[in-house]
Design a protein around this motif. Structure first.
Motif, PDB file in Angstrom:
ATOM      1  N   GLU A   1       0.803  -1.220   0.000  1.00 16.71           N
ATOM      2  CA  GLU A   1       0.000   0.000   0.000  1.00 16.71           C
ATOM      3  C   GLU A   1       0.837   1.273   0.000  1.00 16.71           C
ATOM      4  OE1 GLU A   1      -2.935  -0.057   3.041  1.00 16.71           O
ATOM      5  OE2 GLU A   1      -3.797  -1.929   2.353  1.00 16.71           O
ATOM      6  N   SER A   2       1.985   1.228   0.600  1.00 19.30           N
ATOM      7  CA  SER A   2       2.894   2.372   0.598  1.00 19.30           C
ATOM      8  C   SER A   2       4.300   1.863   0.850  1.00 19.30           C
ATOM      9  CB  SER A   2       2.501   3.399   1.668  1.00 19.30           C
ATOM     10  OG  SER A   2       2.675   2.858   2.948  1.00 19.30           O
ATOM     11  N   ARG A   3       5.265   2.712   0.569  1.00 17.10           N
ATOM     12  CA  ARG A   3       6.662   2.326   0.742  1.00 17.10           C
ATOM     13  C   ARG A   3       7.288   3.102   1.879  1.00 17.10           C
ATOM     14  NH1 ARG A   3       7.958   3.351  -5.378  1.00 17.10           N
ATOM     15  NH2 ARG A   3       6.459   4.906  -4.813  1.00 17.10           N
ATOM     16  N   ALA A   4       8.118   2.450   2.623  1.00 13.40           N
ATOM     17  CA  ALA A   4       8.925   3.150   3.619  1.00 13.40           C
ATOM     18  C   ALA A   4      10.076   3.793   2.853  1.00 13.40           C
ATOM     19  CB  ALA A   4       9.445   2.175   4.662  1.00 13.40           C
ATOM     20  N   GLN A   5      10.195   5.113   2.968  1.00 15.30           N
ATOM     21  CA  GLN A   5      11.250   5.816   2.252  1.00 15.30           C
ATOM     22  C   GLN A   5      12.016   6.736   3.191  1.00 15.30           C
ATOM     23  OE1 GLN A   5       9.064   7.644  -1.081  1.00 15.30           O
ATOM     24  NE2 GLN A   5       9.961   6.065  -2.389  1.00 15.30           N
ATOM     25  N   VAL A   6      13.289   6.883   2.901  1.00 17.83           N
ATOM     26  CA  VAL A   6      14.161   7.800   3.621  1.00 17.83           C
ATOM     27  C   VAL A   6      14.874   8.639   2.567  1.00 17.83           C
ATOM     28  CG1 VAL A   6      14.454   6.404   5.701  1.00 17.83           C
ATOM     29  CG2 VAL A   6      15.948   5.998   3.753  1.00 17.83           C
ATOM     30  N   GLY A   7      15.277   9.835   2.949  1.00 11.67           N
ATOM     31  CA  GLY A   7      15.926  10.679   1.956  1.00 11.67           C
ATOM     32  C   GLY A   7      16.629  11.869   2.562  1.00 11.67           C
ATOM     33  N   TRP A   8      17.184  12.698   1.690  1.00 14.78           N
ATOM     34  CA  TRP A   8      17.902  13.900   2.095  1.00 14.78           C
ATOM     35  C   TRP A   8      17.643  15.028   1.100  1.00 14.78           C
ATOM     36  CZ3 TRP A   8      21.076  15.515  -1.761  1.00 14.78           C
ATOM     37  CH2 TRP A   8      21.579  14.552  -2.635  1.00 14.78           C
ATOM     38  N   MET A   9      17.907  16.243   1.545  1.00 15.70           N
ATOM     39  CA  MET A   9      17.836  17.434   0.710  1.00 15.70           C
ATOM     40  C   MET A   9      19.013  18.323   1.106  1.00 15.70           C
ATOM     41  SD  MET A   9      14.709  20.172   0.254  1.00 15.70           S
ATOM     42  CE  MET A   9      13.532  18.896  -0.132  1.00 15.70           C
ATOM     43  N   ASN A  10      19.584  19.006   0.128  1.00 15.18           N
ATOM     44  CA  ASN A  10      20.759  19.825   0.380  1.00 15.18           C
ATOM     45  C   ASN A  10      20.722  21.042  -0.547  1.00 15.18           C
ATOM     46  OD1 ASN A  10      23.383  20.352   1.538  1.00 15.18           O
ATOM     47  ND2 ASN A  10      24.322  19.607  -0.339  1.00 15.18           N
ATOM     48  N   SER A  11      21.315  22.150  -0.107  1.00 13.05           N
ATOM     49  CA  SER A  11      21.422  23.324  -0.981  1.00 13.05           C
ATOM     50  C   SER A  11      22.759  24.004  -0.779  1.00 13.05           C
ATOM     51  CB  SER A  11      20.295  24.319  -0.700  1.00 13.05           C
ATOM     52  OG  SER A  11      20.582  25.070   0.464  1.00 13.05           O
ATOM     53  N   TRP A  12      23.179  24.745  -1.795  1.00 15.73           N
ATOM     54  CA  TRP A  12      24.395  25.549  -1.716  1.00 15.73           C
ATOM     55  C   TRP A  12      24.070  27.027  -1.632  1.00 15.73           C
ATOM     56  CZ3 TRP A  12      26.878  23.184  -6.672  1.00 15.73           C
ATOM     57  CH2 TRP A  12      27.235  21.865  -6.431  1.00 15.73           C
ATOM     58  N   ASP A  13      22.822  27.390  -1.814  1.00 17.22           N
ATOM     59  CA  ASP A  13      22.459  28.802  -1.892  1.00 17.22           C
ATOM     60  C   ASP A  13      21.831  29.339  -0.610  1.00 17.22           C
ATOM     61  OD1 ASP A  13      20.044  27.521  -1.945  1.00 17.22           O
ATOM     62  OD2 ASP A  13      19.340  28.447  -3.797  1.00 17.22           O
ATOM     63  N   LYS A  14      21.935  28.607   0.460  1.00 15.58           N
ATOM     64  CA  LYS A  14      21.411  28.994   1.778  1.00 15.58           C
ATOM     65  C   LYS A  14      19.885  29.026   1.820  1.00 15.58           C
ATOM     66  CE  LYS A  14      25.465  31.828   2.733  1.00 15.58           C
ATOM     67  NZ  LYS A  14      25.959  33.115   3.163  1.00 15.58           N
TER      68      LYS A  14
ATOM     69  N   ILE B   1      17.873  26.383   1.968  1.00 14.17           N
ATOM     70  CA  ILE B   1      17.422  25.356   2.920  1.00 14.17           C
ATOM     71  C   ILE B   1      18.635  24.787   3.635  1.00 14.17           C
ATOM     72  CG2 ILE B   1      15.342  24.662   1.649  1.00 14.17           C
ATOM     73  CD1 ILE B   1      16.993  22.216   0.665  1.00 14.17           C
ATOM     74  N   SER B   2      18.413  24.257   4.803  1.00 14.11           N
ATOM     75  CA  SER B   2      19.477  23.560   5.517  1.00 14.11           C
ATOM     76  C   SER B   2      19.566  22.137   4.975  1.00 14.11           C
ATOM     77  CB  SER B   2      19.194  23.565   7.018  1.00 14.11           C
ATOM     78  OG  SER B   2      17.866  23.174   7.259  1.00 14.11           O
ATOM     79  N   ALA B   3      20.641  21.452   5.297  1.00 11.71           N
ATOM     80  CA  ALA B   3      20.760  20.042   4.924  1.00 11.71           C
ATOM     81  C   ALA B   3      19.737  19.273   5.754  1.00 11.71           C
ATOM     82  CB  ALA B   3      22.169  19.531   5.198  1.00 11.71           C
TER      83      ALA B   3
END
Length: 161
Positions: free
Chosen positions: A79-92, A94-96
């Motif tokens: 029915e759904s998936r367990a997911q993990v992830g990340w986000m990153n930016s160089w332009d300030k 968003i935070s990591a």
């Protein structure tokens, strides 16, 4: 955060095709590939089986995201998936960030719908803080996901009269 509207699917190798900006006294950019390495290392330490689902990159290379499917024994993913992830930016912009969710959804403004989000600013000590933050976020992922699935199963079995 309109940049997220223009993200494109890329390969892992393409995450670091843009030149990383220089660090300053108050800002330390982190290569997107380095975030991936920290993330997969923490997952391995937590004995989690993570498999890449997708990577996305803004056209200017300043914002990137990675998403992984979490393979947990005993976890029904029909029915759904367990997911993990990340986000990153160089332009300030968003935070990591590291997050885990039942099917990761990211809004165009950078909002992530998740069970847990851990974030660190790109301050000079980010590479000292981030590995521990990622490890903490992933350390109890199995417990969180299995608990959430038990809760959902209980809702399904409840008699609504």
């Amino acid at each position: 955060m309109a940049k997220l509207k223009a993200t494109q699917s890329v390969t892992l190798a393409e995450l670091d095709t843009f030149k990383l900006p220089e660090a300053t006294d108050t800002f330390t950019p982190v290569a997107h590939g380095r975030i991936h390495e920290l993330f997969t290392s923490a997952a391995k330490t937590a004995q989690l089986d993570v498999r890449p689902a997708w990577y996305k990159l803004a056209p200017n290379g300043e914002v990137a995201m990675g998403c992984y499917n979490l393979n947990l024994p005993g976890l029904d993913d029909s029915e759904s998936r367990a997911q993990v992830g990340w986000m990153n930016s160089w332009d300030k912009s968003i935070s990591a960030r590291v997050y885990m969710a039942e099917e990761i959804r990211v809004c165009s403004n950078g909002m992530v719908f998740a069970l847990r989000v851990v974030a660190r600013k790109h301050a000079p000590e980010i590479l000292n803080d981030l590995p521990g933050a990622i490890a903490k976020a992933l350390g109890d992922a199995e417990t969180k996901f299995l608990g959430n699935r038990r809760r959902i199963s209980a809702y399904k079995e409840a008699n609504l009269t």
